[in-house]
Write a protein that holds these residues in place. Structure first.
Motif, PDB file in Angstrom:
ATOM      1  N   ALA A 281       0.830  -1.208   0.000  1.00 40.59           N
ATOM      2  CA  ALA A 281       0.000   0.000   0.000  1.00 40.59           C
ATOM      3  C   ALA A 281       0.848   1.234   0.000  1.00 40.59           C
ATOM      4  CB  ALA A 281      -0.937  -0.010   1.221  1.00 40.59           C
ATOM      5  N   THR A 282       1.903   1.254  -0.780  1.00 42.43           N
ATOM      6  CA  THR A 282       2.805   2.396  -0.779  1.00 42.43           C
ATOM      7  C   THR A 282       2.164   3.645  -1.319  1.00 42.43           C
ATOM      8  OG1 THR A 282       3.655   1.621  -2.906  1.00 42.43           O
ATOM      9  CG2 THR A 282       4.895   1.019  -0.939  1.00 42.43           C
TER      10      THR A 282
ATOM     11  N   ALA B 229      11.274   1.896 -10.114  1.00 44.15           N
ATOM     12  CA  ALA B 229      10.575   2.916  -9.340  1.00 44.15           C
ATOM     13  C   ALA B 229       9.917   3.916 -10.283  1.00 44.15           C
ATOM     14  CB  ALA B 229      11.557   3.638  -8.419  1.00 44.15           C
ATOM     15  N   GLY B 230       8.704   4.335  -9.954  1.00 41.97           N
ATOM     16  CA  GLY B 230       8.002   5.314 -10.768  1.00 41.97           C
ATOM     17  C   GLY B 230       8.652   6.686 -10.678  1.00 41.97           C
TER      18      GLY B 230
ATOM     19  N   VAL C 212       9.668   0.231  -1.460  1.00 45.65           N
ATOM     20  CA  VAL C 212      10.002   0.513  -2.855  1.00 45.65           C
ATOM     21  C   VAL C 212      11.480   0.248  -3.106  1.00 45.65           C
ATOM     22  CG1 VAL C 212      10.006   2.253  -4.676  1.00 45.65           C
ATOM     23  CG2 VAL C 212       8.157   2.217  -3.001  1.00 45.65           C
ATOM     24  N   TYR C 213      12.318   0.648  -2.165  1.00 47.97           N
ATOM     25  CA  TYR C 213      13.760   0.432  -2.333  1.00 47.97           C
ATOM     26  C   TYR C 213      14.071  -1.060  -2.437  1.00 47.97           C
ATOM     27  CZ  TYR C 213      18.772   0.680  -1.599  1.00 47.97           C
ATOM     28  OH  TYR C 213      20.128   0.555  -1.753  1.00 47.97           O
ATOM     29  N   LYS C 214      13.399  -1.864  -1.629  1.00 49.63           N
ATOM     30  CA  LYS C 214      13.633  -3.303  -1.671  1.00 49.63           C
ATOM     31  C   LYS C 214      13.214  -3.897  -3.012  1.00 49.63           C
ATOM     32  CE  LYS C 214      12.861  -3.828   3.328  1.00 49.63           C
ATOM     33  NZ  LYS C 214      11.905  -4.315   4.341  1.00 49.63           N
ATOM     34  N   ARG C 215      12.156  -3.348  -3.596  1.00 48.67           N
ATOM     35  CA  ARG C 215      11.634  -3.896  -4.838  1.00 48.67           C
ATOM     36  C   ARG C 215      12.357  -3.352  -6.065  1.00 48.67           C
ATOM     37  NH1 ARG C 215       5.481  -2.406  -4.486  1.00 48.67           N
ATOM     38  NH2 ARG C 215       5.533  -3.113  -6.664  1.00 48.67           N
ATOM     39  N   ALA C 216      12.700  -2.059  -6.035  1.00 48.72           N
ATOM     40  CA  ALA C 216      13.180  -1.436  -7.265  1.00 48.72           C
ATOM     41  C   ALA C 216      14.418  -0.569  -7.098  1.00 48.72           C
ATOM     42  CB  ALA C 216      12.052  -0.579  -7.873  1.00 48.72           C
ATOM     43  N   GLY C 217      14.779  -0.218  -5.857  1.00 47.46           N
ATOM     44  CA  GLY C 217      15.890   0.709  -5.661  1.00 47.46           C
ATOM     45  C   GLY C 217      15.525   2.091  -6.166  1.00 47.46           C
ATOM     46  N   ALA C 218      16.546   2.947  -6.348  1.00 46.95           N
ATOM     47  CA  ALA C 218      16.390   4.247  -7.026  1.00 46.95           C
ATOM     48  C   ALA C 218      15.548   5.254  -6.259  1.00 46.95           C
ATOM     49  CB  ALA C 218      15.817   4.052  -8.431  1.00 46.95           C
ATOM     50  N   VAL C 219      15.330   5.055  -4.968  1.00 51.26           N
ATOM     51  CA  VAL C 219      14.552   6.014  -4.192  1.00 51.26           C
ATOM     52  C   VAL C 219      15.239   6.285  -2.856  1.00 51.26           C
ATOM     53  CG1 VAL C 219      12.331   5.344  -5.189  1.00 51.26           C
ATOM     54  CG2 VAL C 219      13.138   4.188  -3.127  1.00 51.26           C
ATOM     55  N   HIS C 220      14.823   7.392  -2.231  1.00 50.05           N
ATOM     56  CA  HIS C 220      15.205   7.702  -0.860  1.00 50.05           C
ATOM     57  C   HIS C 220      13.981   7.570   0.035  1.00 50.05           C
ATOM     58  CE1 HIS C 220      19.362   8.986  -1.078  1.00 50.05           C
ATOM     59  NE2 HIS C 220      19.105   9.690  -2.159  1.00 50.05           N
ATOM     60  N   GLY C 221      14.215   7.295   1.295  1.00 48.36           N
ATOM     61  CA  GLY C 221      13.134   7.200   2.260  1.00 48.36           C
ATOM     62  C   GLY C 221      13.341   8.146   3.418  1.00 48.36           C
ATOM     63  N   CYS C 222      12.251   8.660   3.969  1.00 49.09           N
ATOM     64  CA  CYS C 222      12.281   9.510   5.155  1.00 49.09           C
ATOM     65  C   CYS C 222      11.190   9.055   6.111  1.00 49.09           C
ATOM     66  CB  CYS C 222      12.063  10.982   4.796  1.00 49.09           C
ATOM     67  SG  CYS C 222      13.416  11.734   3.858  1.00 49.09           S
ATOM     68  N   ALA C 223      11.443   9.224   7.407  1.00 51.21           N
ATOM     69  CA  ALA C 223      10.473   8.788   8.407  1.00 51.21           C
ATOM     70  C   ALA C 223      10.401   9.791   9.546  1.00 51.21           C
ATOM     71  CB  ALA C 223      10.851   7.411   8.960  1.00 51.21           C
ATOM     72  N   LEU C 224       9.209   9.912  10.091  1.00 49.62           N
ATOM     73  CA  LEU C 224       8.987  10.695  11.303  1.00 49.62           C
ATOM     74  C   LEU C 224       8.791   9.702  12.436  1.00 49.62           C
ATOM     75  CD1 LEU C 224       8.642  13.712  12.073  1.00 49.62           C
ATOM     76  CD2 LEU C 224       6.178  13.345  11.922  1.00 49.62           C
ATOM     77  N   CYS C 225       9.621   9.811  13.470  1.00 52.79           N
ATOM     78  CA  CYS C 225       9.675   8.791  14.510  1.00 52.79           C
ATOM     79  C   CYS C 225       9.441   9.396  15.893  1.00 52.79           C
ATOM     80  CB  CYS C 225      11.039   8.097  14.504  1.00 52.79           C
ATOM     81  SG  CYS C 225      11.643   7.656  12.862  1.00 52.79           S
ATOM     82  N   LYS C 226       8.884   8.575  16.784  1.00 53.86           N
ATOM     83  CA  LYS C 226       8.674   8.974  18.171  1.00 53.86           C
ATOM     84  C   LYS C 226       8.735   7.730  19.051  1.00 53.86           C
ATOM     85  CE  LYS C 226       5.401  11.171  21.357  1.00 53.86           C
ATOM     86  NZ  LYS C 226       4.045  11.788  21.503  1.00 53.86           N
TER      87      LYS C 226
END
Length: 493
Positions: free
Chosen positions: A201-202, A244-245, A365-379
């Motif tokens: 559900a990306t 990656a799209g 997405v990175y695991k499936r296709a690479g070519a992307v960056h990821g960011c997360a908001l954590c608490k």
């Protein structure tokens, strides 16, 4: 080989009465926080260059998904074949691919199988079969069969199976995944499906965009994150893979063209909001009336309540940053940053490791296709929201948009990124009021200097048990016993 995406128009079939659901429009019913139809749209987007929604009710609500809405050619609710005929007449591609609106477990990979069999067999129609029964509304059809279908319906026929049998039909075997065809016809079936794991559900928005607290009229037009492709490996052998799209999205505010962003497209509305906020174009989210994404024109139209457009002055002052995908900072935000200080907080080493552990379930997405960056908001060592995009600045902006739309404060959060800690990254995190910035990559000197200036605790090269605190070391509580550091090896001269 797989049928080319450019040759396919995907169609969501949402034109029924839904009597067993009490007449409620099934495609708009919420399933795990999203409209049922959004799952089918995401799956179709990975294999079809164009998408139509067939709906006979609530056309305005369906239009908010950002795709053209078509109705049956009659008003008698004649079933899925009537929707297929309308789609064939409206489409301009050689093939039409239909998916029902009430099957949330459908995936792009399932639909790829239909496309592959069509290409390999030369059939006129391909329909899904789970080993026990036919699922004819999961159908890939040649558009040129529209005249045949119109004659069939004009003769008073409605059974889809009988029409399929009149043509070269290939049954596509899905006996390995029969559960993907689960659909919702009753409230009980909906409750049962709620307990099952859904597919990737990306493209899902992390909140209900259409029920936002500011009553902003918004589409929910997230696209698929990955697309099927074929490549030759070093042995000359053909391999199926995913890419990656990436697509262009031009932002307009009250008809003024602002910028064209290159994005993966999974959270276009949040990306737009975060971009406008981080660049200082709009200060108060209550000034926004609507955010409408239209992928056919590759544009997002933002309308506001503003009587003056002071942001136009900012367009003349921009700094191209080193952000992946080439970020841009408008309106002398560097100068404004000198006045911002983030809250001073302490961070436990165990909390940092908790973030590392939680992140293992993400980066889809990175695991499936690479070519992307990821960011997360954590608490508290948990992930509040995770976004991937082709540029890390887009992922940051989407999270900023999420925070802005929900009124979320950043003072108790950690921001994680897979990318470099550049000046742009520090500027945006500071604007969001987030005191801790964590990356598995390194930092630039300007990023480091800006973090010192704003009081951002900066941790770089974070992976496994390792990290480097570049700024704010006094804020780290080292509460995790680690093995004794190995002594450097010595050798005799």
């Amino acid at each position: 080989m797989i049928l080319e995406r450019a040759k396919i128009t995907g169609v969501i079939l949402a034109g029924g009465r839904a009597r067993r659901m009490g007449g409620e429009d099934k495609g708009l019913i919420r399933f795990k926080g999203r409209p049922l139809a959004s799952y089918a749209l995401e799956a179709l987007d990975s294999v079809a260059a164009h998408i139509l929604i067939n709906a006979n009710r609530n056309r305005d609500a369906y239009a908010r998904f950002g795709y053209p809405v078509i109705s049956d050619q009659t008003d008698t609710f004649d079933g899925p074949l009537a929707g297929l005929l309308s789609a064939m007449r409206a489409a301009e591609t050689p093939y039409v691919l239909t998916v029902p609106c009430d099957s949330p477990l459908v995936t792009g990979r399932l639909l790829e199988r239909l496309c592959r069999v069509m290409q390999e067999t030369g059939a006129e129609l391909c329909a899904a079969h789970d080993g026990e029964r036919l699922h004819p509304v999961f159908l890939l059809a040649e558009r040129r069969l529209a005249d045949s279908l119109e004659r069939y319906l004009a003769g008073g026929q409605r059974k889809i199976d009988l029409w399929l049998e009149q043509h070269r039909l290939a049954l596509v075997d899905f006996s390995d995944h029969p559960e993907l065809f689960a659909n919702v016809n009753t409230p009980g079936e909906l409750a049962a499906l709620e307990g099952m794991e859904t597919a990737d559900a990306t493209a899902a928005a992390p909140i209900d965009l259409q029920a936002n607290p500011y009553d902003i009229r918004m589409t929910n037009a997230g696209r698929a994150s990955c697309y099927a492709a074929t490549a030759l490996d070093e042995y000359g052998e053909r391999r199926e893979l995913e890419l990656a799209g990436e697509r262009a999205l031009t932002v307009y505010v009250d008809k003024y063209e602002i910028v064209t962003l290159m994005t993966i497209g999974t959270h276009p509305e949040l990306l737009t909001l975060g971009y406008l906020r981080n660049q200082g174009f709009i200060e108060n989210i209550a000034d926004i009336r609507s955010v409408q994404v239209d992928w056919e024109t590759e544009a997002v139209a933002v309308t506001t309540r503003l009587t003056e457009h002071a942001f136009l002055e900012r367009l003349g002052s921009r700094t191209v940053t080193t952000g992946c995908g080439q970020g841009t900072v408008f309106g002398r935000l560097m100068d404004q940053l000198r006045e911002i200080r983030v809250p001073k907080v302490t961070v436990r080493q165990s909390e940092i490791y908790g973030v590392f552990n939680a992140l293992r379930d993400y980066n889809e997405v990175y695991k499936r296709a690479g070519a992307v960056h990821g960011c997360a908001l954590c608490k508290d060592g948990k992930i509040e929201i995770f976004v991937e995009d082709v540029g890390r600045h887009n992922a940051v902006d989407a999270i900023a948009g999420y925070m802005w739309l929900t009124g979320m404060e950043g003072g108790d959060k950690i921001f994680y990124t897979t990318g470099r800690l550049t000046s742009e990254m520090v500027i945006k995190v500071t604007q969001m009021g987030i005191p801790v910035l964590l990356s598995r990559s390194g930092a630039t000197h300007m990023g480091f200097e800006l973090a010192r200036q704003a009081g951002v605790t900066m941790l770089a090269r974070a992976k496994g048990r390792h990290f480097l605190v570049l700024n704010g070391g006094e804020n780290i509580v080292f509460d995790v016993p680690l093995p004794k550091r190995p002594s450097p090896e010595t050798t005799d001269d």
